[in-house]
Scaffold this motif. Structure first.
Motif, PDB file in Angstrom:
ATOM      1  N   VAL B  34      43.432  36.128  47.575  1.00 23.72           N
ATOM      2  CA  VAL B  34      42.708  36.790  48.656  1.00 23.72           C
ATOM      3  C   VAL B  34      43.655  37.009  49.825  1.00 23.72           C
ATOM      4  O   VAL B  34      44.297  36.069  50.293  1.00 23.72           O
ATOM      5  N   ARG B 209      41.371  40.546  46.147  1.00 26.01           N
ATOM      6  CA  ARG B 209      40.380  40.879  47.166  1.00 26.01           C
ATOM      7  C   ARG B 209      41.081  40.872  48.516  1.00 26.01           C
ATOM      8  O   ARG B 209      41.984  40.067  48.765  1.00 26.01           O
ATOM      9  N   GLU B 221      35.192  43.493  53.316  1.00 26.88           N
ATOM     10  CA  GLU B 221      36.001  42.908  52.259  1.00 26.88           C
ATOM     11  C   GLU B 221      35.744  43.627  50.952  1.00 26.88           C
ATOM     12  O   GLU B 221      34.685  44.203  50.737  1.00 26.88           O
ATOM     13  N   THR B 223      37.976  45.057  46.995  1.00 28.25           N
ATOM     14  CA  THR B 223      39.210  45.126  46.222  1.00 28.25           C
ATOM     15  C   THR B 223      40.247  45.874  47.063  1.00 28.25           C
ATOM     16  O   THR B 223      39.891  46.597  48.000  1.00 28.25           O
TER      17      THR B 223
END
Lengths: 218, 246
Positions: B34, B209, B221, B223
């Motif tokens: 992330v 992400r 938020e 991809t």
């Protein structure tokens, strides 16, 4: 007025004896001061409010009162509580407790001068606060503490002349005694000063050497 | 075992009167990478520092591998062993060699014998390409090398998740790539990673992400494709137009 070198020469053995007593009382006070100071300095930064306040109070009170008064308190004051101390012991206690406050501040300053990221990195690796302090912060702080510690030792050695007031025959007191006999003030005080200088110079060299020994490039 | 390695619920953080993090909710799966992007001062680093307890929080809950770290009773040192943290300023210990930097925590925290710890350390130094620098002090290393030693130091604790706080922001441009390569390799191996970064190329390429933090709030938020090619929130569009202009 002329400088009576012979009078000084004759006084040298006695002054030397006084100097060794000065050195003895100073070394013991330094040792005591270091012990107290390291504890007090650590207590200042320990994550415990009570310790911080106690050590803070100790440091402020000691730094806020004259060493001479502290010496008198220990030597002339404590007997009122039934505690009669030998002058030498009283001198070491007063000077050690006094020096501990200054050493405490030096230790605290050294610890706080180490970037916070060092503590954070150590904690992030799973170390406890104590482990981080012991393995990461203190070794670095110690290197930075050395120069101001040297100053403190030198100051303490010179301040030890104050214990002449409680009849300890250290260097200054020895000088006084010789002068009452010979009236050679200028010569004897010069000799006394010379002995102090030699001793502080030696301390200063020792500190310098250990600094060089311990230094790593940052 | 929880499905989430990190779970943040309704997190609020204040510095004095400043509201730094506003009702942040974030969940990170095992093996997920992330990236947290956002302008300077948006609270990215603070959020990361909350996740391993370097910062206290005023409101909300944080779970690390199912353990709540915000209830005050938790053994933070224990939790931190499973979270690697990489700092912008490396924070290597200057009085120790690269090898000693890496072996300290395994020896003192995990009580691994020195020889064993050194063996592990050498493996990770090899992994970050700095085997020959084992005996070097941090002052003898370049910024990129320091950061790679820092990564090896964290990896040696065998963490479940690695957090990176702007790991390349303090580096000379020519050493950035070495660090990013190491991070990419980690991601490929399936390490769970949370990366606060200004390296948009890295975020786009490596992340599963991307989270956009704006003024203490997660405003978008998704991809990398969603965030970088089809940002919905006007503030995200604005931020990206500022940082990706070359």
């Amino acid at each position: 007025m002329q400088f009576d070198l012979h009078a000084l020469y004759k006084a040298l053995p006695s002054l030397l004896v006084g100097a060794t007593i000065t050195l003895k009382i100073t070394s013991l006070s330094i040792a005591l001061g270091l012990c107290i100071g390291i504890i007090a300095g650590l207590a200042r930064v320990w994550p415990n409010r009570v310790l911080q306040i106690l050590s803070g109070a100790y440091i402020e009170i000691i730094r806020g009162t004259p060493l001479l008064v502290q010496i008198f308190l220990v030597y002339f004051g404590l007997p009122a509580l039934g505690l009669n101390l030998d002058p030498f012991i009283a001198g070491v206690i007063a000077m050690g407790v006094n020096s501990g406050a200054y050493v405490g501040e030096i230790v605290r300053g050294g610890i706080e001068s180490i970037a916070r990221g060092q503590m954070e990195a150590a904690l992030s690796l799973g170390m406890t606060w104590k482990q981080a302090m012991y393995y990461v912060v203190l070794p670095q702080a110690f290197v930075r503490i050395l120069p101001p510690l040297g100053n403190e030792f030198i100051a303490l050695l010179k301040d030890s002349s104050l214990v002449s007031t409680i009849a300890i025959a250290e260097l200054t007191r020895t000088g006084q005694i010789i002068i009452t006999r010979t009236f050679k003030s200028f010569e004897i005080w010069s000799g006394v000063a010379l002995f102090y200088f030699l001793m502080t110079y030696i301390i200063s060299r020792i500190v310098r050497l250990s600094e060089e020994r311990l230094r790593y490039s940052e | 075992m929880s499905k989430w390695i990190i779970e943040v619920r309704g997190l609020n953080k204040y510095f004095g009167r400043h509201h730094i993090l506003k009702n942040v909710n974030l969940r990170v799966r095992f093996g997920e990478v992330v990236s947290i992007i956002g302008a300077s001062g948006s609270g990215k680093s603070t959020l990361l520092r909350c996740l391993n307890g370097l910062e206290s929080v005023q409101d909300g809950e944080i779970f690390v591998d199912g353990v709540c770290i915000t209830n005050g009773r938790v053994n933070l040192s224990k939790v931190r062993q499973s979270i690697g943290m990489i700092f912008q300023s490396f924070n290597l210990f200057p009085h120790m060699t690269a090898l000693e930097n890496i072996t300290l925590a395994p020896q003192k925290v995990k009580k691994i014998p020195r020889q064993e710890a050194e063996k592990i350390a050498m493996e990770f130094l090899r992994k970050v390409g700095l085997e020959e620098k084992a005996r070097a002090y941090p002052s003898e290393l370049s910024g990129g090398q320091k950061q790679r030693v820092a990564i090896a130091r964290s990896l040696a604790m065998n963490p479940k998740v690695m957090m990176f706080d702007e790991p390349t922001s303090a580096l000379d441009p020519e050493t950035v790539k070495d660090v990013l390569d190491v991070m990419k390799e980690l991601a490929r191996e399936g390490m769970t990673m949370i990366v606060v970064t200004h390296e948009m190329g890295f975020a786009r390429e490596v992340s599963d992400r991307v989270v956009h933090l704006d003024n203490g709030e997660i405003i978008e938020e998704g991809t990398p494709e969603e965030i970088f090619y089809r940002p919905k929130h006007p503030r995200t569009q604005e931020f990206l137009s500022k940082v990706i202009n070359i």
